[in-house]
Scaffold this motif. Structure first.
Motif, PDB file in Angstrom:
ATOM      1  N   UNK A  89       5.003  13.352  -4.183  1.00 40.90           N
ATOM      2  CA  UNK A  89       4.868  12.269  -3.201  1.00 40.90           C
ATOM      3  C   UNK A  89       3.703  11.339  -3.508  1.00 40.90           C
ATOM      4  N   UNK A  90       2.643  11.892  -4.101  1.00 43.64           N
ATOM      5  CA  UNK A  90       1.403  11.152  -4.349  1.00 43.64           C
ATOM      6  C   UNK A  90       1.027  11.322  -5.809  1.00 43.64           C
ATOM      7  N   UNK A  91       0.760  10.214  -6.486  1.00 43.55           N
ATOM      8  CA  UNK A  91       0.270  10.252  -7.865  1.00 43.55           C
ATOM      9  C   UNK A  91      -1.068   9.530  -7.915  1.00 43.55           C
ATOM     10  N   UNK A  92      -2.079  10.212  -8.443  1.00 41.78           N
ATOM     11  CA  UNK A  92      -3.380   9.590  -8.670  1.00 41.78           C
ATOM     12  C   UNK A  92      -3.646   9.611 -10.171  1.00 41.78           C
ATOM     13  N   UNK A 140       3.054   7.332  -2.694  1.00 38.27           N
ATOM     14  CA  UNK A 140       1.711   6.755  -2.739  1.00 38.27           C
ATOM     15  C   UNK A 140       1.193   6.897  -4.165  1.00 38.27           C
ATOM     16  N   UNK A 141       0.903   5.767  -4.801  1.00 32.55           N
ATOM     17  CA  UNK A 141       0.336   5.761  -6.142  1.00 32.55           C
ATOM     18  C   UNK A 141      -1.032   5.105  -6.070  1.00 32.55           C
ATOM     19  N   UNK A 142      -2.056   5.806  -6.572  1.00 31.46           N
ATOM     20  CA  UNK A 142      -3.409   5.255  -6.622  1.00 31.46           C
ATOM     21  C   UNK A 142      -3.885   5.325  -8.069  1.00 31.46           C
ATOM     22  N   UNK A 143      -4.174   4.171  -8.642  1.00 22.85           N
ATOM     23  CA  UNK A 143      -4.618   4.089 -10.027  1.00 22.85           C
ATOM     24  C   UNK A 143      -6.124   3.832 -10.079  1.00 22.85           C
ATOM     25  N   UNK A 181       9.182   2.036   0.788  1.00 17.30           N
ATOM     26  CA  UNK A 181       8.282   3.028   1.377  1.00 17.30           C
ATOM     27  C   UNK A 181       7.217   3.528   0.420  1.00 17.30           C
ATOM     28  N   UNK A 182       7.022   2.818  -0.682  1.00 22.62           N
ATOM     29  CA  UNK A 182       6.044   3.221  -1.699  1.00 22.62           C
ATOM     30  C   UNK A 182       4.921   2.201  -1.747  1.00 22.62           C
ATOM     31  N   UNK A 183       3.677   2.672  -1.725  1.00 20.88           N
ATOM     32  CA  UNK A 183       2.538   1.780  -1.932  1.00 20.88           C
ATOM     33  C   UNK A 183       1.887   2.096  -3.262  1.00 20.88           C
ATOM     34  N   UNK A 184       1.338   1.061  -3.897  1.00 17.70           N
ATOM     35  CA  UNK A 184       0.665   1.207  -5.198  1.00 17.70           C
ATOM     36  C   UNK A 184      -0.645   0.439  -5.105  1.00 17.70           C
ATOM     37  N   UNK A 185      -1.748   1.143  -5.243  1.00 19.14           N
ATOM     38  CA  UNK A 185      -3.059   0.516  -5.109  1.00 19.14           C
ATOM     39  C   UNK A 185      -4.005   0.986  -6.208  1.00 19.14           C
ATOM     40  N   UNK A 186      -5.093   0.239  -6.353  1.00 17.25           N
ATOM     41  CA  UNK A 186      -6.121   0.529  -7.345  1.00 17.25           C
ATOM     42  C   UNK A 186      -7.439   0.823  -6.645  1.00 17.25           C
ATOM     43  N   UNK A 187      -8.179   1.784  -7.157  1.00 15.50           N
ATOM     44  CA  UNK A 187      -9.569   1.991  -6.758  1.00 15.50           C
ATOM     45  C   UNK A 187     -10.429   1.721  -7.991  1.00 15.50           C
ATOM     46  N   UNK A 227      -9.641   7.140  -2.323  1.00 14.26           N
ATOM     47  CA  UNK A 227      -8.332   7.563  -2.811  1.00 14.26           C
ATOM     48  C   UNK A 227      -7.536   8.231  -1.700  1.00 14.26           C
ATOM     49  N   UNK A 228      -8.176   9.154  -0.982  1.00 12.64           N
ATOM     50  CA  UNK A 228      -7.488   9.865   0.102  1.00 12.64           C
ATOM     51  C   UNK A 228      -7.031   8.911   1.190  1.00 12.64           C
ATOM     52  N   UNK A 229      -7.835   7.890   1.483  1.00 13.78           N
ATOM     53  CA  UNK A 229      -7.466   6.877   2.471  1.00 13.78           C
ATOM     54  C   UNK A 229      -6.188   6.150   2.060  1.00 13.78           C
ATOM     55  N   UNK A 230      -6.121   5.720   0.796  1.00 12.85           N
ATOM     56  CA  UNK A 230      -4.949   4.981   0.328  1.00 12.85           C
ATOM     57  C   UNK A 230      -3.727   5.869   0.163  1.00 12.85           C
ATOM     58  N   UNK A 231      -3.948   7.171  -0.031  1.00  9.31           N
ATOM     59  CA  UNK A 231      -2.837   8.112  -0.230  1.00  9.31           C
ATOM     60  C   UNK A 231      -2.241   8.601   1.082  1.00  9.31           C
ATOM     61  N   UNK A 232      -2.860   8.265   2.197  1.00 11.28           N
ATOM     62  CA  UNK A 232      -2.414   8.781   3.490  1.00 11.28           C
ATOM     63  C   UNK A 232      -1.086   8.169   3.922  1.00 11.28           C
ATOM     64  N   UNK A 233      -0.341   8.919   4.701  1.00 11.64           N
ATOM     65  CA  UNK A 233       0.932   8.424   5.239  1.00 11.64           C
ATOM     66  C   UNK A 233       0.737   7.135   6.028  1.00 11.64           C
ATOM     67  N   UNK A 234      -0.366   7.052   6.769  1.00 14.43           N
ATOM     68  CA  UNK A 234      -0.551   5.910   7.659  1.00 14.43           C
ATOM     69  C   UNK A 234      -1.252   4.725   6.989  1.00 14.43           C
ATOM     70  N   UNK A 235      -1.309   4.730   5.657  1.00 16.66           N
ATOM     71  CA  UNK A 235      -1.852   3.588   4.914  1.00 16.66           C
ATOM     72  C   UNK A 235      -0.724   2.735   4.329  1.00 16.66           C
ATOM     73  N   UNK A 236       0.433   2.739   5.007  1.00 16.46           N
ATOM     74  CA  UNK A 236       1.627   2.116   4.448  1.00 16.46           C
ATOM     75  C   UNK A 236       1.655   0.599   4.425  1.00 16.46           C
ATOM     76  N   UNK A 237       0.651  -0.062   5.051  1.00 10.71           N
ATOM     77  CA  UNK A 237       0.645  -1.521   5.046  1.00 10.71           C
ATOM     78  C   UNK A 237      -0.348  -2.086   4.033  1.00 10.71           C
TER      79      UNK A 237
END
Length: 253
Positions: A89-92, A140-143, A181-187, A227-237
């Motif tokens: 479900x989550x890839x970092x 949830x993808x966080x790069x 339903x997939x988010x992709x973000x960078x830290x 990372x955990x913030x962006x990977x959360x279910x409720x960070x979908x926007x």
């Protein structure tokens, strides 16, 4: 807004036994995820130390060996995890190396070795994990990029190019998957208290800290919380974003 994860989420963290990777694993496990740390198996002592560091999580964090620069190994890894644990479900993507040299001294090998891990690795894992996420309608993808991908850094044309490329990849994939339903973000971490920074001379380290408005190096926990913030279910926007965690070292609009 809470940063909790669905209790049954399976999270895969590359570079997972490094200082930063281990802390990301801890934060995701604390949020309720089942976490698989992915790294090279060649570092026996570090793997043993990692197991000791996460022993308190009652088996919620485990280790899988894989080379992220190898597409087929990544394919096998995702298949193995989905058979053993369930959906990814989550890839970092936190795996990364440095091969520093000024461009006039940089060898093709130094360029290609870094690109294979720092940029190809992101493609290799996302390409193999994305199908399942699309099928299930959640991901949830966080790069992990770097402040040096935003500012450039002397002796790091390869590293800065790869880390800038990571966020370009993030934005494009975010557009492709946003309605699924997939988010992709960078830290983008700044200078953190890691072995790499600890290895520089005290004088250079003092100069680095002097240039950071908050007056200290970052900690792995500072990065892992983002990372955990962006990977959360409720960070979908939030998708296609770059979250800089650098103590104000580099600011942009």
């Amino acid at each position: 807004m809470s940063s909790s994860a669905h209790p049954s989420r399976i999270a895969l963290v590359t570079g997972g036994i490094g200082g930063l990777g281990t802390e990301i694993c801890r934060q995701l496990a604390t949020a309720g995820c089942r976490v698989i740390a992915v790294d090279l198996a060649s570092r026996d002592e570090r793997v043993a130390a990692f197991h000791a560091e996460v022993a308190g999580f009652d088996g919620a964090i485990s280790f899988e060996a894989a080379d992220v620069s190898d597409f087929d190994r990544c394919k096998q890894l995702v298949e193995r995890i989905e058979q053993q644990y369930g959906s990814v479900d989550i890839v970092v993507n936190a795996a990364g190396i440095t091969r520093d040299a000024s461009l006039r001294k940089m060898t093709p090998q130094q360029w290609h070795e870094l690109m294979h891990v720092n940029l190809d690795g992101v493609f290799n894992l996302c390409r193999n994990a994305i199908e399942g996420m699309l099928t299930r309608g959640f991901g949830r993808i966080v790069n992990i990029s770097s402040v040096n991908g935003q500012t450039g850094q002397f002796g790091q044309t390869n590293y800065s190019a790869a880390k800038a490329g990571v966020h370009g990849f993030t934005m494009a994939l975010a557009r492709e998957t946003a309605r699924k339903g997939i988010t992709v973000n960078t830290v983008s971490p700044g200078y953190c208290d890691t072995p790499m920074v600890a290895a520089v001379s005290p004088e250079i380290r003092a100069q680095i800290v002097a240039g950071i408005p908050v007056g200290r190096l970052g900690s792995p926990a500072d990065i892992a919380r983002a990372v955990a913030f962006l990977a959360a279910d409720d960070a979908g926007y939030i998708t296609g974003a770059n979250l800089p965690v650098n103590g104000g070292y580099f600011m942009s609009f």
